[in-house]
Structures are given as structure tokens and as C-alpha cells.
Design a protein around this motif. Structure first.
Motif, PDB file in Angstrom:
ATOM      1  N   SER A  61       0.450  -0.873   0.268  1.00 33.34           N
ATOM      2  CA  SER A  61      -0.570  -0.581   0.508  1.00 33.34           C
ATOM      3  C   SER A  61       0.846   1.381  -0.157  1.00 33.34           C
ATOM      4  O   SER A  61       0.649   2.410  -1.030  1.00 33.34           O
ATOM      5  CB  SER A  61      -0.992   0.335   0.839  1.00 33.34           C
ATOM      6  OG  SER A  61      -1.533  -0.895   1.226  1.00 33.34           O
ATOM      7  N   LEU A  62       1.917   1.075   0.680  1.00 32.78           N
ATOM      8  CA  LEU A  62       2.971   2.504   0.892  1.00 32.78           C
ATOM      9  C   LEU A  62       3.821   2.609  -0.278  1.00 32.78           C
ATOM     10  O   LEU A  62       4.174   3.746  -1.214  1.00 32.78           O
ATOM     11  CB  LEU A  62       4.404   1.781   1.827  1.00 32.78           C
ATOM     12  CG  LEU A  62       4.912   3.265   1.821  1.00 32.78           C
ATOM     13  CD1 LEU A  62       4.509   4.487   3.040  1.00 32.78           C
ATOM     14  CD2 LEU A  62       5.778   2.421   2.990  1.00 32.78           C
ATOM     15  N   SER A  77      -8.504  11.661  -1.433  1.00 30.49           N
ATOM     16  CA  SER A  77      -9.045  10.480  -1.603  1.00 30.49           C
ATOM     17  C   SER A  77      -8.788   9.240  -3.110  1.00 30.49           C
ATOM     18  O   SER A  77      -8.553   8.248  -2.736  1.00 30.49           O
ATOM     19  CB  SER A  77     -10.361  11.217  -2.565  1.00 30.49           C
ATOM     20  OG  SER A  77     -10.954  11.654  -2.076  1.00 30.49           O
ATOM     21  N   LEU A  78      -7.752   9.819  -3.139  1.00 32.76           N
ATOM     22  CA  LEU A  78      -7.170   8.567  -4.451  1.00 32.76           C
ATOM     23  C   LEU A  78      -6.257   7.752  -3.524  1.00 32.76           C
ATOM     24  O   LEU A  78      -5.882   7.004  -3.760  1.00 32.76           O
ATOM     25  CB  LEU A  78      -5.679  10.056  -5.346  1.00 32.76           C
ATOM     26  CG  LEU A  78      -6.708  10.203  -6.406  1.00 32.76           C
ATOM     27  CD1 LEU A  78      -5.980  11.052  -7.621  1.00 32.76           C
ATOM     28  CD2 LEU A  78      -7.302   9.390  -7.081  1.00 32.76           C
ATOM     29  N   LEU A  79      -5.706   7.984  -2.418  1.00 37.57           N
ATOM     30  CA  LEU A  79      -4.473   7.675  -1.487  1.00 37.57           C
ATOM     31  C   LEU A  79      -5.801   6.700  -1.058  1.00 37.57           C
ATOM     32  O   LEU A  79      -5.321   5.507  -0.614  1.00 37.57           O
ATOM     33  CB  LEU A  79      -4.296   8.584  -0.451  1.00 37.57           C
ATOM     34  CG  LEU A  79      -2.591   9.414  -1.554  1.00 37.57           C
ATOM     35  CD1 LEU A  79      -1.657  10.306  -0.114  1.00 37.57           C
ATOM     36  CD2 LEU A  79      -1.537   8.633  -2.355  1.00 37.57           C
ATOM     37  N   SER A  80      -6.538   7.133  -0.518  1.00 38.12           N
ATOM     38  CA  SER A  80      -7.661   5.752   0.175  1.00 38.12           C
ATOM     39  C   SER A  80      -8.116   4.880  -0.667  1.00 38.12           C
ATOM     40  O   SER A  80      -8.210   3.594  -0.532  1.00 38.12           O
ATOM     41  CB  SER A  80      -8.593   6.792   1.080  1.00 38.12           C
ATOM     42  OG  SER A  80      -8.316   7.645   1.624  1.00 38.12           O
ATOM     43  N   VAL A 101       3.106   6.077  -2.536  1.00 43.11           N
ATOM     44  CA  VAL A 101       4.129   6.722  -2.842  1.00 43.11           C
ATOM     45  C   VAL A 101       4.163   6.685  -4.493  1.00 43.11           C
ATOM     46  O   VAL A 101       4.064   8.194  -5.245  1.00 43.11           O
ATOM     47  CB  VAL A 101       5.421   6.133  -2.903  1.00 43.11           C
ATOM     48  CG1 VAL A 101       6.597   6.932  -3.936  1.00 43.11           C
ATOM     49  CG2 VAL A 101       6.188   6.093  -1.446  1.00 43.11           C
ATOM     50  N   SER A 102       3.582   5.932  -5.258  1.00 39.12           N
ATOM     51  CA  SER A 102       3.578   5.969  -6.777  1.00 39.12           C
ATOM     52  C   SER A 102       2.611   7.266  -7.500  1.00 39.12           C
ATOM     53  O   SER A 102       2.433   8.161  -8.159  1.00 39.12           O
ATOM     54  CB  SER A 102       3.427   4.955  -7.661  1.00 39.12           C
ATOM     55  OG  SER A 102       2.390   4.239  -7.852  1.00 39.12           O
ATOM     56  N   ILE A 130       1.686  15.152  -7.775  1.00 36.65           N
ATOM     57  CA  ILE A 130       2.224  16.386  -7.774  1.00 36.65           C
ATOM     58  C   ILE A 130       3.295  16.864  -9.389  1.00 36.65           C
ATOM     59  O   ILE A 130       3.230  18.251  -9.533  1.00 36.65           O
ATOM     60  CB  ILE A 130       3.595  15.738  -7.198  1.00 36.65           C
ATOM     61  CG1 ILE A 130       3.235  15.903  -5.574  1.00 36.65           C
ATOM     62  CG2 ILE A 130       4.511  16.947  -6.603  1.00 36.65           C
ATOM     63  CD1 ILE A 130       2.252  16.827  -4.516  1.00 36.65           C
ATOM     64  N   GLY A 131       3.428  15.989  -9.595  1.00 35.27           N
ATOM     65  CA  GLY A 131       3.453  16.009 -11.401  1.00 35.27           C
ATOM     66  C   GLY A 131       2.805  16.992 -11.792  1.00 35.27           C
ATOM     67  O   GLY A 131       3.038  17.909 -12.712  1.00 35.27           O
TER      68      GLY A 131
END
Length: 744
Positions: free
Chosen positions: A354-355, A445-448, A359-360, A366-367
Motif C-alpha cells: 500500500s505504501l 481520496s486517491l490515496l484512500s 508513493v507512486s 504532484i507532477g
């Protein structure tokens, strides 16, 4: 050599070279396109109706070919549909469904080779050439489309490598595929991959696929260095040495000259760089970057190359600033090596998976945000550079926007008017609102969703990453048999020698150099596999002695919480011992006649059933004398018994059975059991048979064919009622029309 012994052997290289691969690819593509013309999910494609009507006929069609490259061809066609889904967005859903069907077909067809384990390994690990079996005109067309370069046409891949490149996670996580991957990981299967894209190739003596036996193999076997489980342990030790040399290099740095610790670090880092470059060259960039940890390794390689460039410049020109910058860049490598070593042991844990996914996703988001706000950066620089008092620089504006992005919104209100009295506050307030409310909410939301998706498919994702790491360590390049920093020495010696020596001499020299540089490691592996590995005598005797010692302990010591946590509960041993005891017939509650119930069978498909042709029953010549009359048997007076006796031609209570009914199929089936109609056991067996036939008839009512027949009857009744209603309406309309015509 008998056929049974031949089935245990691996396919010969000549046979694998004669397998036709190319004809399978357009045929599978045509069948998949003809079959799937709408968007279907994985659950819909694996449903029973789709599986019975679509998947199984295609599987039966290609299973009859017995072509070992059919699994690879399915994954090649899957890669085509995936690329089409990215280029043709209007039909992206349909293309995704077709790609999913190709993965399902690959899984179904792979199970057809599961009866022969070595053949199954050959199906998954053999590197197939997609143009094998193609006509000369087709080869020329492919060559022309590639620009006329023949080297680009020689790019064979195995089915496992194609599954990794197409991200066929369900295929790789299937039990059949994981059986092969586990055997490769632990070295139970030994094979040699031919080196086609290696920096230093040694293809003189390839090993056929075989089951590894430590008792018959040589004690010092240099091929064991390529076993993935040993490669993972050695890789961990290499990372530890690299990290130790980095810490010692940064702790004893001298900007004017090279220190011994710095030279040791450069040697280990150079060996690590050579190993990563060799890995990416052999397996290809797609498979190499599919493992997220390789992204971190590549980042450290980039940091090391940047350090080396500035360090050489500083030493050559006696530039202290360049050397200082070199060590500053190198210190950033600790941010990668420390967590890389810490997460090495738990690299495939669900939390780590998950980590890595988060990160990806974070870097990607961010890009995109940086690209979107680059216009705002240029606008603020244009407005602020002409300020007479304190002009804004490009670097200061970028740092200000970064601070606002990560939560320091108060800066946007205090400096907004310094850019422009009107447009400055508007732009800064808009950026603060977007970055702190909208974009951060989207990021969370994306990370969740990423974590939820990984948790839902944690097993599948873990097995996918496990397959990637296993295939990465099955490398054919000769340099991978050397541990850093000896791979640098081998490259400096063997690469020039490959242009001078013959393939046999190069192979002999390579084996000698491997055994010389890795002799302690090979001795440890040999001792472990012969005496301490699972299934060896020393390990089994040690376990038996420990078990006997534990059984001799008093009961109150066995039941201590600490001892029970370390050794295990004795209750489980009791349950296991119960099932190991052979039970005699006197302990059985039921007789064999009570065990006559239906069983469920699982067959591959209907086409695998090969029923023997039923012989035509010959009519026996009957004697001229009249048959003796059948004796009446006592029959029950219940309505159920009367119904059975009236319907079944086998009922023992019917004395009117004629000669024609006695030769019916059911009578022929149970004729041998009715040798003596007066025998009570015969009567009981016949009644039990009739009951089983009744149960089968009851079960047939629930079959899909019977339900389909009932639905068709219901539709016919509805159609008849609708026709009658239309007929009545048309008659009424005709009567009304005639009445209107009759009115003057």
C-alpha cells in the motif's frame, strides 16, 4: 524408452524450436473479436453462462492442438488489446474486456498442462519467438515495419514475462502459476534461460528443465547461485555492505583526496550500478520498472553517478566547491538506502504494498499539479520582476508556492499585493483555495482508494510482486553469478576474453572463476541442502529427537503458556494422530449399502469425455418352450409402491413382464442383479435402484434444460393470449367501422 518415462522428461530444445507460435496469434485475435463485442467485467466473464457458452468452446478448440505456446499467444493478444484500449478511447471498455478474456483463456489453457509438471514449467518458462512458424512474406512485412533491423525481430519472451509486462495479476496469482513460481523461487526446478540480451552471455552448455536432487547433483554447483531464494539473501548482504561503506565514506570524507573508505564505497557502488544495468538490459525496461523497489535502486544509481561526476571534477581541477557538492549529493543517497534495507525483509507485506502504491500515486499527482501551476508561476514572475522595491526571482516564487501548497496559506495574503495591487491578491487567493481545499481533498481520496484497492486484492498483489521478484532473479547473464564487487572483476576479465576464446573455453574459464570467487558461499549452500534443508535426514532426525524430548516432559511443563507458544498446543497433535489411525470395520456405524448416494464430479469440459461405443445387444435365441411363470413376490399396499410398480419395468411385483420389456435398456442394466427374483437381497437392491432413478428424475427437473423448457412453454402461452387479445381488438374495430359506414 517407454512412454511413461518419456512423459517425465522435459521437452527437447529441438521440439521447442519446432513449435509454431505465429499462427496462434491471429487465430486467437479473430476468435476473441468475434466473441466479445460489448463491455463485460471480470465477474461477468467468469460467470457460469458466459463460461459455458463462450470460454469453454474456445478453450476446447485450442486445447485440441496441444501447442505449448498457446498460453504465450493468449498473453501476446492480451498485450495487443491493452494497447488498443489506450489508443482507441471510444472502444476502450470493449478492448479491456477482450484483454480480460485473453487472460481467462490463458488460465484455462494452462490448467490443461498441469498433469505433467515439467511440461507445465516448459510452457511458462520457455522463451517463445512470436514469428516462429510464420511465412516468409509475413516475416518480411514485419521486418519492413520495424525499419529493416533483424535484431529487433529477435526478442523472445516467456509466458511469465508476458504476464508481468501485461500485468495479468489473476493469471500470475492462480494456483497453477504459483506452483511453478514457488518451485523456481526455492530451486526445486532447475533450468537455464538462454541469454539473448545479456552483456556477457555464456550459452555453451544450457541445462534442460529438471527436478533438482541434492543427493545426485555435485556438491559445489555454481548454478545454485542463480536460485532466487539464495539470491535474495545475498542481495540483502550486498545492500548491507553498500550501506556500511556509504556511512564510513561520509563519516571520513576528505575533499582534497580520496580516502580508503571512499575507494571501497566507489567499488561497491560501481558493482551495484553494473548489476542494475545488467538486470535492466536482460529483462527489459518494462519488467525492470514493474518492481517499484527498482525505482529506488535506479534513483540511488543516479545519485551515485551525480556524485561521481562532481567528485572527479573536484579532484581533477582541485575544486573544493565541486567536491563539497559531490558529498552533499551523496548524502541524499542515505534517504534511499536506509529504508531500502529496512523494508527488504518485508517488501511484499500488505502495508508496504500500500505504501509503494501511495508513493507512486503521490508522485504522479504532484507532477500533474506542478505542470498545472507552472503557468501561475510564470505569471507571478512576470508581474513581480518589475517591482522597483523588491523584485521577485523565479526561485523565490517557486519556494513561496511550495510553502502555500503544503499548508502555509497565510503567506499568500501577506505578499499578494507585492506582485500586483489588483491581480496579485486574486491569483494568490485562488491558488491557496485550490491547493488547500480542492487538490488536497482529491489527493486524499486517491490515496484512500489506492489503499482500499490494495487491501481488497492484497493476496493477488502480493503474488504478483512475488512473481516479479522471482523472475528478476532468474537471470542468464554470466555476471549475475558473481557477487559484488567480483562482478566488476569478471566483467573486466571475461568481456575482452569473449572476443578471443571459443565458447567452450569461455564457459570453462567462467565456471572456474565463479567457483573461485564464490567458494565459501557454494560450500554453505551445499551443506544446507544436504543436511539442514526440509526433507533431509539430519533435519528429520533432529526434529524427531526434539519431539521425543518434548513428549518426555511432564504434563504441567507442556501446558505452560510460554512452552505452548513456542512448541504449539498438544491438542492439534491429538487431532492429527486420530486421522493417522487405521480404523477397522467393527467401528463403522453404517453398512456399505447405506453409502449409496450421489457424488459430485468436476470435469474439465464435456469434450474430455470419451465414452466407449456401446456394443449392439445381440438377441439371444429363445427356446421353443414357454417361459416358466414368474413367482409373485409380496408387494406393499402403499400408493407409492403401487405407483412405482406401475411405472417401472424393473419392479419385482409385476408378474406380467413380457419378453420385450425384459430386454429394455433398464432391464439390461439391472438384468444381472435380477438373477433370482425371489431373493430378498435382490428385491431390496432393485427397490433401492428404483429409488435412485426416482431421485435422478427429480434432480433432472432442476436442470437448466428443464427450466428453459418451462420458460419456453410460458412464453408460448403468453404469445397465444396476446394473439387472442389482438384478434378480439381487431374484430371490435371492424364492427365499429362497419357501424360507422352504415350510418347515413
Amino acid at each position: 524408452m517407454d512412454r511413461e518415462h518419456q512423459s517425465l522428461l522435459a521437452p527437447s530444445p529441438e521440439f521447442l524450436a519446432s513449435v509454431k507460435v505465429f499462427p496462434l496469434i491471429p487465430s486467437l485475435k479473430k476468435d476473441v473479436i468475434k466473441t466479445i463485442d460489448s463491455t463485460l467485467s471480470w465477474d461477468q466473464l467468469t460467470a457460469s453462462d458466459i463460461n459455458f457458452s463462450i470460454v469453454r468452446p474456445i478453450v476446447a478448440k485450442y486445447a485440441r492442438l496441444k501447442n505449448m505456446a498457446v498460453v504465450y499467444a493468449c498473453l501476446v493478444v492480451r498485450s495487443y488489446f491493452l494497447s488498443e484500449s489506450e489508443s482507441d478511447l471510444a472502444y476502450a471498455g470493449v478492448m479491456q474486456s477482450r484483454a480480460t478474456l485473453c487472460e481467462i483463456l490463458a488460465m484455462k489453457l494452462l490448467s490443461r498442462f498441469a498433469s505433467n509438471h515439467i511440461q507445465l514449467v516448459a510452457v511458462l518458462t520457455t522463451r517463445w519467438n512470436p514469428l516462429a512458424g510464420a511465412a516468409f512474406e509475413i516475416v518480411e512485412q514485419v521486418k519492413h515495419s520495424l525499419g529493416g533491423d533483424e535484431e529487433d525481430m529477435d526478442a523472445p519472451q516467456s509466458a511469465l514475462e508476458m504476464a508481468i509486462s501485461t500485468q495479468a495479476k489473476a493469471f500470475l496469482s492462480s494456483p497453477v502459476s504459483q506452483k511453478v513460481v514457488n518451485d523456481i523461487h526455492y530451486g526445486r526446478i532447475v533450468f537455464t534461460v538462454s541469454a539473448n540480451r545479456s552483456i556477457l552471455s555464456d550459452n555453451y552448455k544450457p541445462k534442460a528443465i529438471e527436478l533438482y536432487n541434492s543427493r545426485t547433483s555435485p556438491f559445489i554447483d555454481h548454478y545454485r547461485l542463480r536460485v532466487p531464494v539464495y539470491g535474495a539473501i545475498l542481495e540483502f548482504l550486498n545492500f548491507a555492505l553498500l550501506l556500511l561503506s556509504l556511512v564510513l565514506c561520509l563519516s571520513n570524507q576528505d575533499k582534497a583526496k580520496l580516502t580508503p573508505w571512499e575507494m571501497i564505497f566507489i567499488l561497491f557502488a560501481g558493482a551495484f550500478t553494473l548489476e542494475e544495468y545488467t538486470s535492466s538490459t536482460e529483462h527489459g525496461w518494462i519488467i525492470y520498472m514493474a518492481n517499484l523497489w527498482n525505482v529506488f535502486d535506479f534513483s540511488f544509481v543516479a545519485i551515485f553517478l551525480g556524485y561521481l561526476m562532481f567528485r572527479i571534477q573536484g579532484l581533477h581541477h582541485n575544486d573544493i566547491e565541486a567536491s563539497t557538492l559531490a558529498f552533499d549529493i551523496l548524502s541524499c543517497g542515505a534517504c534511499i538506502l536506509f529504508p531500502r534495507l529496512a523494508f527488504f525483509a518485508v517488501s511484499n507485506n500488505v502495508v508496504i504494498l500500500s505504501l509503494r502504491a501511495m508513493v507512486s500515486q503521490f508522485v504522479f499527482f504532484i507532477g500533474i499539479a506542478a505542470i498545472c501551476f507552472s503557468g501561475l508561476l510564470f505569471t507571478l514572475w512576470t508581474l513581480g520582476k518589475d517591482q522597483p522595491n523588491d523584485p521577485w526571482t523565479f526561485k523565490s516564487i517557486a519556494w513561496l508556492l511550495t510553502q502555500i501548497w503544503f499548508g502555509n496559506s497565510s503567506l499568500s495574503f501577506s505578499v499578494a499585493s507585492s506582485f500586483h495591487p489588483v491581480f496579485g491578491p486574486i491569483l494568490m487567493i485562488s491558488f491557496a483555495a485550490l491547493s488547500n481545499t480542492l487538490l488536497l481533498t482529491i489527493l486524499i481520496s486517491l490515496l484512500s482508494n489506492t489503499v482500499a484497492r490494495i487491501d481488497a486484492n492484497a493476496t493477488q498483489e502480493y503474488l504478483f510482486q512475488f512473481a516479479i521478484s522471482t523472475m528478476e532473479r532468474v537471470k542468464s547473464d554470466a555476471l549475475f553469478s558473481y557477487q559484488p564487487p567480483f562482478n566488476v572483476l569478471a566483467f573486466m576479465i571475461l568481456k575482452p576474453a569473449s572476443f578471443v576464446l571459443s565458447p567452450r573455453a569461455l564457459h570453462s574459464f567462467n565456471v572456474f572463476l565463479i567457483k573461485l570467487t564464490s567458494l565459501p558461499i557454494l560450500i554453505i549452500i551445499g551443506l544446507y541442502e544436504r543436511y539442514f534443508a526440509a526433507g533431509q535426514r539430519l533435519r528429520e532426525s533432529g526434529i524427531g529427537a526434539a519431539q521425543s524430548l518434548f513428549n518426555s516432559l511432564p504434563r504441567h511443563i507442556k501446558n505452560m503458556p510460554l512452552v505452548e507458544a513456542l512448541v504449539g498446543s498438544t491438542t492439534n497433535e491429538l487431532y492429527e494422530a486420530i486421522f493417522d489411525v487405521e480404523i477397522s470395520s467393527e467401528f463403522e456405524f453404517f453398512e456399505e449399502s447405506d453409502d449409496e448416494f450421489h457424488t459430485l464430479r468436476s470435469l474439465h469440459s464435456r469434450e474430455n469425455l470419451r465414452l466407449p461405443p456401446s456394443p449392439t445387444p445381440r438377441r439371444q435365441k429363445r427356446p421353443a418352450s414357454i417361459d416358466p411363470p414368474l413367482r409373485e413376490t409380496p408387494q406393499r399396499n402403499s400408493p407409492r409402491s403401487r405407483a412405482i410398480s406401475s411405472l417401472s419395468p424393473l419392479a419385482p411385483v409385476a408378474p406380467e413382464i413380457s419378453a420385450s420389456s425384459a430386454r429394455s435398456p433398464l432391464a439390461m442394466l439391472f438384468g444381472q442383479r435380477m438373477a433370482s427374483p425371489t431373493d430378498p437381497h435382490t428385491v431390496a437392491s432393485v427397490e433401492a435402484s428404483v429409488k435412485r432413478i426416482e431421485a435422478l428424475m427429480e434432480d433432472m427437473r432442476d436442470l437448466p434444460v428443464q427450466r428453459l423448457n418451462d420458460e419456453m412453454k410460458e412464453l408460448q402461452d403468453r404469445q397465444a393470449r396476446i394473439e387472442n387479445l389482438l384478434l378480439v381488438l381487431t374484430r371490435g374495430m371492424r364492427n365499429e367501422t362497419s357501424r360507422h359506414d352504415a350510418i347515413p
